[in-house]
Write an enzyme that holds these catalytic residues in place. Structure first.
Site, PDB file in Angstrom:
ATOM      1  N   PRO A 238       0.839  -1.208   0.000  1.00 47.65           N
ATOM      2  CA  PRO A 238       0.000   0.000   0.000  1.00 47.65           C
ATOM      3  C   PRO A 238       0.870   1.253   0.000  1.00 47.65           C
ATOM      4  CG  PRO A 238      -0.276  -1.276   2.052  1.00 47.65           C
ATOM      5  CD  PRO A 238       0.724  -1.997   1.221  1.00 47.65           C
ATOM      6  N   GLU A 239       0.503   2.239  -0.814  1.00 48.25           N
ATOM      7  CA  GLU A 239       1.275   3.481  -0.874  1.00 48.25           C
ATOM      8  C   GLU A 239       0.587   4.536  -0.019  1.00 48.25           C
ATOM      9  OE1 GLU A 239       2.789   4.372  -4.748  1.00 48.25           O
ATOM     10  OE2 GLU A 239       2.916   2.268  -5.292  1.00 48.25           O
TER      11      GLU A 239
ATOM     12  N   LYS B 279       3.634   5.870   4.702  1.00 46.76           N
ATOM     13  CA  LYS B 279       2.924   4.597   4.776  1.00 46.76           C
ATOM     14  C   LYS B 279       2.658   4.174   6.213  1.00 46.76           C
ATOM     15  CE  LYS B 279       5.422   3.373   0.586  1.00 46.76           C
ATOM     16  NZ  LYS B 279       6.452   2.488   0.011  1.00 46.76           N
TER      17      LYS B 279
ATOM     18  N   ARG C 132      12.958  -3.065  -7.665  1.00 46.76           N
ATOM     19  CA  ARG C 132      11.531  -2.800  -7.892  1.00 46.76           C
ATOM     20  C   ARG C 132      11.327  -2.369  -9.342  1.00 46.76           C
ATOM     21  NH1 ARG C 132       8.763  -1.467  -3.390  1.00 46.76           N
ATOM     22  NH2 ARG C 132       7.017  -2.075  -4.682  1.00 46.76           N
TER      23      ARG C 132
END
Ligand SMILES: [Zn+2]
Length: 268
Positions: free
Chosen positions: A2-3, A55, A258
């Site tokens: 989740p960002e 976050k 990433r």
């Protein structure tokens, strides 16, 4: 993962369900928290506020106690009417807070992998003063979704970073700016027409600021659930760039490898 926009939206929903409401029960089902006695320590304390920084999510209780959480991979906050089915198995719950009308639940995503890597979810009860002096929290850069973005601090942190690092990778570093994850990193670089592989040293202050200001707007839209423009490059490898029709590329970037999505033609 989740960002920041997802966590800010969760803070709103959790806050609406808990602030000013009588807390009926608090449970911490995971064995890790069995000895923590949080239900006793939090009994009778109303929730004063719920907020997010990047976050990280903070549930602030009356009397100087704050629950700090970082859910990591695949974790989520659920707010359910009492008696409604949760969207994940009950054994995934880390925290269950009940009011007369709601169950607020912190649910874990992928339990095995995260624990093995040693970067599993964080759920801890701390005093308000400790949240201010906690080294991990103090190291966080300004929150891209803060009421007022601290642009000077962002630029200062960026200039302290390794100048040879690609800007895409630097944006993911929560010490530079908090709240940007892999999706928004790719989208932000695309919107600003900046190559995510361009070294930080070659990104001017005003370019970096233009990027985060535009990204902040898109993330704010996402938090409020308003009209959001579709994704331009993220997860669109091989498809035509919305600006110039060149095929979008994808490649792992940074120490964590990433995946970064970008247009090799119009992002320079
Ligand atoms: Zn393009």
């Amino acid at each position: 993962m989740p960002e920041g926009d997802t966590i800010h939206a969760a803070a709103r929903r959790v806050g609406a369900a808990l602030v000013g409401k009588e807390i009926v029960s608090i449970e911490t089902p995971q064995p890790r928290h069995a000895m923590d006695r949080w239900p006793d320590r939090l009994a009778g304390r109303p929730v004063r506020s719920v907020d997010a920084h990047g976050k990280h999510l903070f549930l602030r209780f009356d009397g100087d106690l704050t629950l700090h959480s970082h859910l990591r991979m695949g974790g989520m906050w659920g707010v359910y009417s009492r008696g409604r089915r949760w969207s994940r198995a009950r054994r995934r719950a880390w925290l269950v807070i009940r009011t007369r009308h709601h169950e607020v639940v912190a649910l874990q995503g992928d339990p095995s992998g995260a624990t093995l890597r040693g970067d599993g979810p964080v759920l801890e009860l701390m005093t308000e003063s400790r949240t201010r002096f906690d080294l991990r929290l103090a190291a966080l850069g300004p929150d891209i979704l803060a009421a007022e973005l601290d642009e000077r601090r962002f630029v200062a942190r960026l200039r302290e970073d390794d100048p040879t690092r690609g800007i895409g990778d630097a944006l993911l570093d929560q010490r530079n700016i908090a709240g940007i994850g892999n999706l928004w990193k790719s989208e932000g670089c695309f919107d600003a027409a900046i190559d995510p592989w361009r070294p930080v040293a070659d990104v001017a202050d005003d370019e970096a600021l233009r990027l985060v200001r535009a990204l902040r707007e898109r993330m704010q839209d996402s938090v409020s659930g308003g009209h959001t423009r579709g994704l331009q490059v993220y997860d669109r490898a091989g498809r035509p760039c919305p600006r110039c029709k060149t095929r979008i590329r994808a490649r792992g970037q940074g120490d964590d490898n990433r995946t970064t999505y970008w247009c090799p033609e119009c992002q320079r």
